[in-house]
Design a protein around this motif. Structure first.
Motif, PDB file in Angstrom:
ATOM      1  N   PHE A  44       0.829  -1.191   0.000  1.00 49.88           N
ATOM      2  CA  PHE A  44       0.000   0.000   0.000  1.00 49.88           C
ATOM      3  C   PHE A  44       0.869   1.249   0.000  1.00 49.88           C
ATOM      4  O   PHE A  44       1.981   1.252   0.533  1.00 49.88           O
ATOM      5  N   GLY A  45       0.357   2.299  -0.650  1.00 45.63           N
ATOM      6  CA  GLY A  45       1.083   3.556  -0.713  1.00 45.63           C
ATOM      7  C   GLY A  45       0.118   4.721  -0.723  1.00 45.63           C
ATOM      8  O   GLY A  45      -0.931   4.672  -1.369  1.00 45.63           O
ATOM      9  N   MET A  46       0.464   5.777  -0.024  1.00 50.71           N
ATOM     10  CA  MET A  46      -0.394   6.947   0.088  1.00 50.71           C
ATOM     11  C   MET A  46      -0.464   7.711  -1.233  1.00 50.71           C
ATOM     12  O   MET A  46       0.542   7.939  -1.881  1.00 50.71           O
ATOM     13  N   VAL A  47      -1.666   8.106  -1.614  1.00 53.05           N
ATOM     14  CA  VAL A  47      -1.852   8.992  -2.762  1.00 53.05           C
ATOM     15  C   VAL A  47      -2.297  10.374  -2.320  1.00 53.05           C
ATOM     16  O   VAL A  47      -2.158  11.353  -3.049  1.00 53.05           O
ATOM     17  N   ASP A  48      -2.834  10.479  -1.112  1.00 57.28           N
ATOM     18  CA  ASP A  48      -3.238  11.772  -0.564  1.00 57.28           C
ATOM     19  C   ASP A  48      -3.413  11.599   0.936  1.00 57.28           C
ATOM     20  O   ASP A  48      -3.806  10.517   1.396  1.00 57.28           O
ATOM     21  N   GLY A  49      -3.107  12.627   1.707  1.00 54.75           N
ATOM     22  CA  GLY A  49      -3.299  12.489   3.142  1.00 54.75           C
ATOM     23  C   GLY A  49      -2.536  13.520   3.939  1.00 54.75           C
ATOM     24  O   GLY A  49      -1.853  14.388   3.389  1.00 54.75           O
ATOM     25  N   SER A  50      -2.666  13.416   5.245  1.00 48.93           N
ATOM     26  CA  SER A  50      -2.121  14.419   6.156  1.00 48.93           C
ATOM     27  C   SER A  50      -0.758  14.061   6.719  1.00 48.93           C
ATOM     28  O   SER A  50      -0.216  14.801   7.540  1.00 48.93           O
ATOM     29  N   LEU A  51      -0.186  12.931   6.334  1.00 44.52           N
ATOM     30  CA  LEU A  51       1.153  12.559   6.766  1.00 44.52           C
ATOM     31  C   LEU A  51       2.160  12.871   5.660  1.00 44.52           C
ATOM     32  O   LEU A  51       1.816  12.946   4.487  1.00 44.52           O
ATOM     33  N   LYS A  52       3.419  13.035   6.060  1.00 43.43           N
ATOM     34  CA  LYS A  52       4.465  13.242   5.062  1.00 43.43           C
ATOM     35  C   LYS A  52       4.661  11.986   4.223  1.00 43.43           C
ATOM     36  O   LYS A  52       4.833  12.062   3.000  1.00 43.43           O
ATOM     37  N   GLN A  53       4.664  10.844   4.869  1.00 36.14           N
ATOM     38  CA  GLN A  53       4.771   9.575   4.149  1.00 36.14           C
ATOM     39  C   GLN A  53       4.175   8.474   4.999  1.00 36.14           C
ATOM     40  O   GLN A  53       4.188   8.524   6.229  1.00 36.14           O
ATOM     41  N   TYR A  54       3.638   7.506   4.313  1.00 36.69           N
ATOM     42  CA  TYR A  54       3.063   6.337   4.987  1.00 36.69           C
ATOM     43  C   TYR A  54       2.912   5.255   3.926  1.00 36.69           C
ATOM     44  O   TYR A  54       2.136   5.399   2.994  1.00 36.69           O
ATOM     45  N   TRP A  55       3.699   4.219   4.024  1.00 34.81           N
ATOM     46  CA  TRP A  55       3.589   3.120   3.082  1.00 34.81           C
ATOM     47  C   TRP A  55       4.035   1.825   3.756  1.00 34.81           C
ATOM     48  O   TRP A  55       4.650   1.849   4.817  1.00 34.81           O
ATOM     49  N   GLY A  56       3.722   0.720   3.137  1.00 29.55           N
ATOM     50  CA  GLY A  56       4.116  -0.546   3.747  1.00 29.55           C
ATOM     51  C   GLY A  56       3.594  -1.749   2.986  1.00 29.55           C
ATOM     52  O   GLY A  56       3.181  -1.642   1.832  1.00 29.55           O
ATOM     53  N   SER A  57       3.593  -2.880   3.669  1.00 28.04           N
ATOM     54  CA  SER A  57       3.183  -4.130   3.028  1.00 28.04           C
ATOM     55  C   SER A  57       2.761  -5.152   4.066  1.00 28.04           C
ATOM     56  O   SER A  57       3.077  -5.036   5.254  1.00 28.04           O
ATOM     57  N   LEU A  58       2.033  -6.138   3.598  1.00 37.59           N
ATOM     58  CA  LEU A  58       1.673  -7.331   4.369  1.00 37.59           C
ATOM     59  C   LEU A  58       2.187  -8.540   3.608  1.00 37.59           C
ATOM     60  O   LEU A  58       2.044  -8.606   2.379  1.00 37.59           O
ATOM     61  N   TYR A  59       2.786  -9.470   4.325  1.00 34.71           N
ATOM     62  CA  TYR A  59       3.266 -10.711   3.721  1.00 34.71           C
ATOM     63  C   TYR A  59       2.647 -11.859   4.506  1.00 34.71           C
ATOM     64  O   TYR A  59       2.883 -12.004   5.703  1.00 34.71           O
ATOM     65  N   ILE A  60       1.823 -12.655   3.831  1.00 43.87           N
ATOM     66  CA  ILE A  60       1.010 -13.688   4.469  1.00 43.87           C
ATOM     67  C   ILE A  60       1.449 -15.038   3.920  1.00 43.87           C
ATOM     68  O   ILE A  60       1.374 -15.282   2.707  1.00 43.87           O
ATOM     69  N   GLU A  61       1.911 -15.943   4.800  1.00 43.77           N
ATOM     70  CA  GLU A  61       2.479 -17.202   4.330  1.00 43.77           C
ATOM     71  C   GLU A  61       2.149 -18.347   5.284  1.00 43.77           C
ATOM     72  O   GLU A  61       1.903 -18.138   6.475  1.00 43.77           O
ATOM     73  N   PRO A  62       2.152 -19.593   4.779  1.00 45.73           N
ATOM     74  CA  PRO A  62       1.906 -20.741   5.659  1.00 45.73           C
ATOM     75  C   PRO A  62       2.990 -20.857   6.719  1.00 45.73           C
ATOM     76  O   PRO A  62       4.168 -20.610   6.448  1.00 45.73           O
ATOM     77  N   PHE A  63       2.584 -21.253   7.924  1.00 42.16           N
ATOM     78  CA  PHE A  63       3.533 -21.496   9.012  1.00 42.16           C
ATOM     79  C   PHE A  63       3.515 -22.965   9.434  1.00 42.16           C
ATOM     80  O   PHE A  63       4.544 -23.576   9.658  1.00 42.16           O
ATOM     81  N   ALA A  64       2.319 -23.518   9.549  1.00 45.43           N
ATOM     82  CA  ALA A  64       2.083 -24.926   9.878  1.00 45.43           C
ATOM     83  C   ALA A  64       0.664 -25.226   9.419  1.00 45.43           C
ATOM     84  O   ALA A  64      -0.088 -24.308   9.081  1.00 45.43           O
ATOM     85  N   PRO A  65       0.251 -26.500   9.359  1.00 50.77           N
ATOM     86  CA  PRO A  65      -1.120 -26.789   8.943  1.00 50.77           C
ATOM     87  C   PRO A  65      -2.135 -26.013   9.784  1.00 50.77           C
ATOM     88  O   PRO A  65      -2.147 -26.088  11.005  1.00 50.77           O
ATOM     89  N   GLY A  66      -2.966 -25.240   9.115  1.00 54.71           N
ATOM     90  CA  GLY A  66      -3.988 -24.455   9.801  1.00 54.71           C
ATOM     91  C   GLY A  66      -3.464 -23.207  10.475  1.00 54.71           C
ATOM     92  O   GLY A  66      -4.219 -22.522  11.172  1.00 54.71           O
ATOM     93  N   LYS A  67      -2.190 -22.872  10.286  1.00 53.86           N
ATOM     94  CA  LYS A  67      -1.596 -21.689  10.914  1.00 53.86           C
ATOM     95  C   LYS A  67      -0.881 -20.854   9.851  1.00 53.86           C
ATOM     96  O   LYS A  67      -0.250 -21.394   8.941  1.00 53.86           O
ATOM     97  N   THR A  68      -0.966 -19.549  10.029  1.00 53.86           N
ATOM     98  CA  THR A  68      -0.394 -18.621   9.058  1.00 53.86           C
ATOM     99  C   THR A  68       0.485 -17.602   9.771  1.00 53.86           C
ATOM    100  O   THR A  68       0.144 -17.125  10.861  1.00 53.86           O
TER     101      THR A  68
END
Length: 237
Positions: free
Chosen positions: A131-155
Protein backbone atom coordinates in the motif's frame (compact mmCIF):
# COMPACT_ATOMS: atom_id res chain seq x y z
CA UNK A 1 -1.07 -2.37 9.31
CA UNK A 2 -1.80 -0.49 13.13
CA UNK A 3 -3.08 1.90 14.75
CA UNK A 4 -2.83 2.06 18.37
CA UNK A 5 -0.41 4.70 17.31
CA UNK A 6 0.60 5.39 13.75
CA UNK A 7 -0.89 2.25 12.26
CA UNK A 8 -4.33 3.74 12.47
CA UNK A 9 -4.52 4.11 8.74
CA UNK A 10 -3.10 1.08 7.16
CA UNK A 11 -3.24 2.71 3.85
CA UNK A 12 -0.80 5.44 3.54
CA UNK A 13 2.47 5.70 1.92
CA UNK A 14 4.66 6.86 -0.87
CA UNK A 15 5.05 4.42 -3.70
CA UNK A 16 7.29 1.72 -2.29
CA UNK A 17 10.65 3.11 -3.29
CA UNK A 18 13.44 0.61 -2.68
CA UNK A 19 11.16 -1.82 -0.83
CA UNK A 20 12.76 -4.34 1.50
CA UNK A 21 11.72 -7.98 1.76
CA UNK A 22 8.51 -8.00 3.74
CA UNK A 23 9.74 -10.25 6.51
CA UNK A 24 13.03 -10.94 8.26
CA UNK A 25 14.68 -14.35 8.23
CA UNK A 26 14.21 -16.00 11.63
CA UNK A 27 16.45 -18.39 13.50
CA UNK A 28 15.11 -21.37 15.48
CA UNK A 29 14.90 -19.39 18.73
CA UNK A 30 12.72 -16.71 17.19
CA UNK A 31 10.64 -19.35 15.45
CA UNK A 32 9.97 -20.95 18.82
CA UNK A 33 8.76 -17.61 20.19
CA UNK A 34 6.58 -17.21 17.14
CA UNK A 35 5.07 -20.68 17.58
CA UNK A 36 4.06 -19.64 21.11
CA UNK A 37 2.09 -16.74 19.61
CA UNK A 38 4.49 -13.99 20.54
CA UNK A 39 4.39 -11.04 18.15
CA UNK A 40 7.95 -10.17 17.17
CA UNK A 41 8.78 -6.55 16.34
CA UNK A 42 11.79 -5.08 14.55
CA UNK A 43 13.10 -1.70 13.40
CA UNK A 44 15.38 -1.22 10.38
CA UNK A 45 17.05 2.04 9.34
CA UNK A 46 15.23 3.76 6.47
CA UNK A 47 16.39 7.32 5.76
CA UNK A 48 16.61 10.77 7.35
CA UNK A 49 16.34 9.28 10.83
CA UNK A 50 13.05 7.48 10.11
CA UNK A 51 13.00 3.73 10.63
CA UNK A 52 11.00 0.97 8.97
CA UNK A 53 8.95 -0.99 11.50
CA UNK A 54 8.12 -4.68 11.11
CA UNK A 55 6.05 -7.12 13.13
CA UNK A 56 5.41 -10.81 12.60
CA UNK A 57 2.93 -13.10 14.31
CA UNK A 58 1.09 -16.38 13.87
CA UNK A 59 -2.67 -16.68 13.39
CA UNK A 60 -4.76 -19.85 13.67
CA UNK A 61 -6.18 -19.70 10.16
CA UNK A 62 -5.24 -20.47 6.58
CA UNK A 63 -3.39 -17.85 4.49
CA UNK A 64 -6.49 -17.37 2.35
CA UNK A 65 -8.61 -16.63 5.43
CA UNK A 66 -6.06 -14.15 6.78
CA UNK A 67 -5.84 -12.49 3.37
CA UNK A 68 -9.61 -12.09 3.20
CA UNK A 69 -9.79 -10.42 6.60
CA UNK A 70 -6.68 -8.28 6.06
CA UNK A 71 -8.10 -6.90 2.79
CA UNK A 72 -11.61 -6.21 4.12
CA UNK A 73 -10.66 -2.54 4.32
CA UNK A 74 -14.15 -1.17 4.84
CA UNK A 75 -14.31 -3.10 8.13
CA UNK A 76 -11.08 -1.70 9.56
CA UNK A 77 -13.10 0.84 11.53
CA UNK A 78 -14.73 -2.09 13.35
CA UNK A 79 -11.58 -3.70 14.73
CA UNK A 80 -8.44 -1.62 14.19
CA UNK A 81 -7.57 0.52 17.23
CA UNK A 82 -8.00 4.27 16.71
CA UNK A 83 -9.47 3.93 13.20
CA UNK A 84 -12.66 5.98 13.15
CA UNK A 85 -13.62 5.59 9.52
CA UNK A 86 -12.72 3.42 6.52
CA UNK A 87 -14.25 3.07 3.08
CA UNK A 88 -13.36 1.65 -0.33
CA UNK A 89 -13.45 4.42 -2.93
CA UNK A 90 -12.48 2.32 -5.93
CA UNK A 91 -11.84 -1.35 -6.64
CA UNK A 92 -10.41 -2.61 -9.94
CA UNK A 93 -8.56 -5.71 -11.06
CA UNK A 94 -5.23 -3.99 -10.39
CA UNK A 95 -5.78 -2.03 -7.21
CA UNK A 96 -8.08 -0.90 -4.41
CA UNK A 97 -8.33 2.74 -3.34
CA UNK A 98 -9.15 3.15 0.35
CA UNK A 99 -9.92 6.24 2.44
CA UNK A 100 -9.37 6.10 6.18
CA UNK A 101 -9.55 8.38 9.20
CA UNK A 102 -7.90 7.77 12.55
CA UNK A 103 -7.34 9.44 15.89
CA UNK A 104 -3.72 8.56 16.54
CA UNK A 105 -1.36 9.14 19.43
CA UNK A 106 0.93 12.10 19.49
CA UNK A 107 2.70 13.17 17.34
CA UNK A 108 0.34 12.14 14.52
CA UNK A 109 -3.04 13.16 16.01
CA UNK A 110 -6.09 13.27 13.73
CA UNK A 111 -5.14 11.80 10.36
CA UNK A 112 -6.90 11.23 7.07
CA UNK A 113 -5.36 9.24 4.26
CA UNK A 114 -6.26 7.83 0.88
CA UNK A 115 -4.04 4.97 -0.24
CA UNK A 116 -3.76 2.52 -3.10
CA UNK A 117 -3.47 -1.19 -2.25
CA UNK A 118 -2.19 -3.82 -4.67
CA UNK A 119 -2.48 -7.58 -4.12
CA UNK A 120 -0.32 -10.46 -5.32
CA UNK A 121 -0.73 -14.23 -5.08
CA UNK A 122 2.68 -15.93 -5.03
CA UNK A 123 3.51 -19.64 -5.32
CA UNK A 124 3.14 -21.70 -2.17
CA UNK A 125 -0.15 -20.18 -0.94
CA UNK A 126 1.57 -16.86 -0.19
CA UNK A 127 -0.14 -13.47 -0.43
CA UNK A 128 1.50 -10.07 -0.56
CA UNK A 129 -0.27 -6.72 -0.15
CA UNK A 130 1.46 -3.38 -0.78
CA UNK A 131 0.00 0.00 0.00
CA UNK A 132 1.08 3.56 -0.71
CA UNK A 133 -0.39 6.95 0.09
CA UNK A 134 -1.85 8.99 -2.76
CA UNK A 135 -3.24 11.77 -0.56
CA UNK A 136 -3.30 12.49 3.14
CA UNK A 137 -2.12 14.42 6.16
CA UNK A 138 1.15 12.56 6.77
CA UNK A 139 4.46 13.24 5.06
CA UNK A 140 4.77 9.57 4.15
CA UNK A 141 3.06 6.34 4.99
CA UNK A 142 3.59 3.12 3.08
CA UNK A 143 4.12 -0.55 3.75
CA UNK A 144 3.18 -4.13 3.03
CA UNK A 145 1.67 -7.33 4.37
CA UNK A 146 3.27 -10.71 3.72
CA UNK A 147 1.01 -13.69 4.47
CA UNK A 148 2.48 -17.20 4.33
CA UNK A 149 1.91 -20.74 5.66
CA UNK A 150 3.53 -21.50 9.01
CA UNK A 151 2.08 -24.93 9.88
CA UNK A 152 -1.12 -26.79 8.94
CA UNK A 153 -3.99 -24.45 9.80
CA UNK A 154 -1.60 -21.69 10.91
CA UNK A 155 -0.39 -18.62 9.06
CA UNK A 156 2.45 -16.17 9.66
CA UNK A 157 1.82 -12.55 8.79
CA UNK A 158 4.46 -9.84 8.57
CA UNK A 159 3.43 -6.20 8.60
CA UNK A 160 5.92 -3.57 7.39
CA UNK A 161 5.42 0.17 7.85
CA UNK A 162 7.16 3.47 7.21
CA UNK A 163 5.28 6.48 8.56
CA UNK A 164 6.11 10.12 9.22
CA UNK A 165 3.60 12.66 10.55
CA UNK A 166 3.62 16.19 9.17
CA UNK A 167 4.74 17.76 12.42
CA UNK A 168 7.86 18.65 14.33
CA UNK A 169 8.61 15.75 16.67
CA UNK A 170 11.69 13.78 17.75
CA UNK A 171 12.50 11.01 15.28
CA UNK A 172 13.00 8.68 18.26
CA UNK A 173 9.36 9.20 19.31
CA UNK A 174 8.14 8.60 15.76
CA UNK A 175 10.18 5.40 15.45
CA UNK A 176 8.89 4.04 18.77
CA UNK A 177 5.36 4.71 17.59
CA UNK A 178 5.96 2.94 14.27
CA UNK A 179 7.36 -0.15 15.97
CA UNK A 180 4.52 -0.25 18.51
CA UNK A 181 1.97 0.22 15.74
CA UNK A 182 3.17 -2.73 13.68
CA UNK A 183 2.77 -5.04 16.67
CA UNK A 184 -0.67 -3.61 17.41
CA UNK A 185 -1.76 -4.24 13.83
CA UNK A 186 -0.84 -7.93 14.02
CA UNK A 187 -2.57 -8.32 17.41
CA UNK A 188 -5.75 -6.63 16.14
CA UNK A 189 -5.86 -8.73 12.97
CA UNK A 190 -5.37 -11.96 14.94
CA UNK A 191 -8.17 -11.02 17.34
CA UNK A 192 -10.46 -10.23 14.41
CA UNK A 193 -9.80 -13.60 12.74
CA UNK A 194 -10.34 -15.43 16.04
CA UNK A 195 -13.62 -13.59 16.63
CA UNK A 196 -14.92 -14.31 13.12
CA UNK A 197 -14.09 -17.99 13.61
CA UNK A 198 -15.88 -18.04 16.96
CA UNK A 199 -18.99 -16.49 15.41
CA UNK A 200 -18.92 -18.91 12.47
CA UNK A 201 -18.41 -16.19 9.84
CA UNK A 202 -15.04 -17.35 8.55
CA UNK A 203 -14.48 -20.73 6.96
CA UNK A 204 -11.10 -22.09 5.77
CA UNK A 205 -10.21 -23.68 2.51
CA UNK A 206 -9.21 -27.38 2.83
CA UNK A 207 -5.79 -27.76 4.43
CA UNK A 208 -3.33 -29.87 2.43
CA UNK A 209 -1.44 -32.39 4.59
CA UNK A 210 2.27 -31.76 5.15
CA UNK A 211 4.98 -34.13 6.29
CA UNK A 212 6.04 -33.94 9.91
CA UNK A 213 9.56 -33.01 8.84
CA UNK A 214 8.39 -30.21 6.57
CA UNK A 215 10.68 -27.22 6.84
CA UNK A 216 9.03 -23.97 7.87
CA UNK A 217 8.99 -21.45 5.00
CA UNK A 218 10.08 -18.84 7.56
CA UNK A 219 13.58 -20.34 7.76
CA UNK A 220 16.15 -19.62 5.08
CA UNK A 221 16.12 -17.25 2.16
CA UNK A 222 13.86 -14.18 2.12
CA UNK A 223 10.62 -14.33 0.12
CA UNK A 224 10.85 -14.15 -3.67
CA UNK A 225 10.73 -10.78 -5.35
CA UNK A 226 7.52 -10.00 -7.27
CA UNK A 227 7.53 -10.71 -10.98
CA UNK A 228 5.88 -8.82 -13.81
CA UNK A 229 3.45 -11.66 -14.42
CA UNK A 230 2.33 -11.94 -10.79
CA UNK A 231 -1.45 -12.20 -10.82
CA UNK A 232 -3.42 -9.40 -9.21
CA UNK A 233 -6.24 -10.25 -6.87
CA UNK A 234 -9.44 -8.35 -6.39
CA UNK A 235 -10.22 -7.11 -2.91
CA UNK A 236 -12.66 -9.27 -1.03
CA UNK A 237 -15.62 -7.15 -0.12
Amino acid sequence: MVFRSLVGCALLGCALASPAAARPTLDNGRLDELSHYQVLTFNDPFKNGIERGKAIGVIDATPEEVFRVATDYAKYRDFMPRVTGSSVREATRDHVLVEMQAELRWPAGSSKVTARYTHEKLPGDIYRVKFGMVDGSLKQYWGSLYIEPFAPGKTAITYELVAEPDTVAPKSAINRGIKRSTGNFVHALRQRVNELHRLGYLHPEPIAPRGTDARSPLVGAPPPAPTDDSSSLKAHR
